[in-house]
Design a protein around this motif. Structure first.
Motif, mmCIF file in Angstrom:
data_model
loop_
_atom_site.group_PDB
_atom_site.id
_atom_site.type_symbol
_atom_site.label_atom_id
_atom_site.label_comp_id
_atom_site.label_asym_id
_atom_site.label_seq_id
_atom_site.Cartn_x
_atom_site.Cartn_y
_atom_site.Cartn_z
ATOM 1 N N PHE A 28 0.831 -1.203 0.000
ATOM 2 C CA PHE A 28 0.000 0.000 0.000
ATOM 3 C C PHE A 28 0.868 1.256 0.000
ATOM 4 N N MET A 29 1.858 1.270 0.878
ATOM 5 C CA MET A 29 2.737 2.438 0.960
ATOM 6 C C MET A 29 3.574 2.588 -0.311
ATOM 7 N N GLU A 30 3.994 1.499 -0.890
ATOM 8 C CA GLU A 30 4.791 1.551 -2.120
ATOM 9 C C GLU A 30 3.973 2.112 -3.281
ATOM 10 N N VAL A 31 2.703 1.714 -3.382
ATOM 11 C CA VAL A 31 1.826 2.233 -4.440
ATOM 12 C C VAL A 31 1.643 3.744 -4.281
ATOM 13 N N ILE A 32 1.452 4.210 -3.053
ATOM 14 C CA ILE A 32 1.297 5.640 -2.815
ATOM 15 C C ILE A 32 2.578 6.383 -3.193
ATOM 16 N N LYS A 33 3.734 5.858 -2.784
ATOM 17 C CA LYS A 33 5.009 6.500 -3.134
ATOM 18 C C LYS A 33 5.206 6.578 -4.639
ATOM 19 N N GLU A 34 4.951 5.468 -5.337
ATOM 20 C CA GLU A 34 5.124 5.449 -6.793
ATOM 21 C C GLU A 34 4.195 6.441 -7.468
ATOM 22 N N SER A 35 2.953 6.519 -6.994
ATOM 23 C CA SER A 35 1.994 7.464 -7.574
ATOM 24 C C SER A 35 2.456 8.901 -7.393
ATOM 25 N N LEU A 36 2.914 9.233 -6.194
ATOM 26 C CA LEU A 36 3.365 10.594 -5.928
ATOM 27 C C LEU A 36 4.635 10.924 -6.709
ATOM 28 N N LEU A 37 5.541 9.959 -6.852
ATOM 29 C CA LEU A 37 6.756 10.199 -7.635
ATOM 30 C C LEU A 37 6.445 10.444 -9.112
ATOM 31 N N SER A 38 5.338 9.867 -9.595
ATOM 32 C CA SER A 38 4.938 10.104 -10.982
ATOM 33 C C SER A 38 3.956 11.270 -11.086
ATOM 34 N N LYS A 39 3.888 12.094 -10.018
ATOM 35 C CA LYS A 39 3.062 13.317 -9.963
ATOM 36 C C LYS A 39 1.562 13.023 -10.037
ATOM 37 N N GLU A 40 1.156 11.851 -9.557
ATOM 38 C CA GLU A 40 -0.254 11.469 -9.559
ATOM 39 C C GLU A 40 -0.764 11.487 -8.110
ATOM 40 N N ASN A 41 -1.827 12.242 -7.850
ATOM 41 C CA ASN A 41 -2.393 12.332 -6.508
ATOM 42 C C ASN A 41 -3.151 11.057 -6.152
ATOM 43 N N VAL A 42 -3.249 10.750 -4.856
ATOM 44 C CA VAL A 42 -3.957 9.570 -4.370
ATOM 45 C C VAL A 42 -5.102 10.051 -3.482
ATOM 46 N N TYR A 43 -6.334 9.671 -3.825
ATOM 47 C CA TYR A 43 -7.518 10.114 -3.091
ATOM 48 C C TYR A 43 -8.143 8.928 -2.369
ATOM 49 N N LEU A 44 -8.276 9.032 -1.040
ATOM 50 C CA LEU A 44 -8.911 7.996 -0.233
ATOM 51 C C LEU A 44 -10.152 8.605 0.413
ATOM 52 N N ARG A 45 -11.299 8.319 -0.160
ATOM 53 C CA ARG A 45 -12.552 8.925 0.285
ATOM 54 C C ARG A 45 -12.791 8.656 1.770
ATOM 55 N N GLY A 46 -13.120 9.712 2.497
ATOM 56 C CA GLY A 46 -13.402 9.616 3.916
ATOM 57 C C GLY A 46 -12.161 9.684 4.790
ATOM 58 N N PHE A 47 -10.968 9.626 4.187
ATOM 59 C CA PHE A 47 -9.716 9.690 4.947
ATOM 60 C C PHE A 47 -8.916 10.918 4.567
ATOM 61 N N GLY A 48 -8.610 11.061 3.280
ATOM 62 C CA GLY A 48 -7.860 12.224 2.828
ATOM 63 C C GLY A 48 -7.162 11.960 1.517
ATOM 64 N N SER A 49 -6.324 12.902 1.121
ATOM 65 C CA SER A 49 -5.621 12.816 -0.155
ATOM 66 C C SER A 49 -4.124 13.013 0.060
ATOM 67 N N PHE A 50 -3.349 12.184 -0.614
ATOM 68 C CA PHE A 50 -1.910 12.380 -0.687
ATOM 69 C C PHE A 50 -1.678 13.127 -1.982
ATOM 70 N N ILE A 51 -1.178 14.345 -1.896
ATOM 71 C CA ILE A 51 -1.047 15.182 -3.076
ATOM 72 C C ILE A 51 0.386 15.663 -3.254
ATOM 73 N N VAL A 52 0.700 16.036 -4.485
ATOM 74 C CA VAL A 52 2.009 16.593 -4.802
ATOM 75 C C VAL A 52 1.843 18.107 -4.881
ATOM 76 N N LYS A 53 2.616 18.829 -4.082
ATOM 77 C CA LYS A 53 2.593 20.288 -4.119
ATOM 78 C C LYS A 53 3.876 20.775 -4.774
ATOM 79 N N HIS A 54 3.819 21.963 -5.329
ATOM 80 C CA HIS A 54 4.981 22.535 -6.002
ATOM 81 C C HIS A 54 5.387 23.822 -5.298
#
Length: 99
Positions: A28-54
């Motif tokens: 799970f953590m690896e998928v989130i890291k890979e998504s963020l490294l490829s500039k893709e945000n991760v949305y978990l409804r009811g929990f929050g979002s892991f986003i890339v800021k500039h």
């Protein structure tokens, strides 16, 4: 709470072996890291979002050496909690269908 605590808690509440839970949490953590490294945000409804800021390039000063340096533009990961999660933390009643 540490990752080991999370794994133990999930294992005890689901009855799944700690080894299997650990593998799942790591994946799970690896998928989130890979998504963020490829500039893709991760949305978990009811929990929050892991986003890339500039952050834009900026000039800063080192006052001890009296020099000016340039801090390059860069991206960084950030977490933004869901509105319903924030409301629960505040102790407010929440309608889960809103988020």
């Amino acid at each position: 709470m540490t990752k080991a605590d999370i794994i133990s808690k999930i294992s005890s509440s689901t009855g799944v072996a700690k080894r299997d839970v650990s593998t799942t949490v790591e994946a799970f953590m690896e998928v989130i890291k890979e998504s963020l490294l490829s500039k893709e945000n991760v949305y978990l409804r009811g929990f929050g979002s892991f986003i890339v800021k500039h952050r834009a390039e900026k000039t800063a000063r080192n006052i001890s050496k009296n020099t000016t340096i340039v801090i390059e533009a860069h991206d960084f990961p950030s977490f933004k909690p869901a509105k319903s999660f924030v409301a629960k933390m505040k102790g407010e009643d929440v309608d889960e269908s809103e988020d």
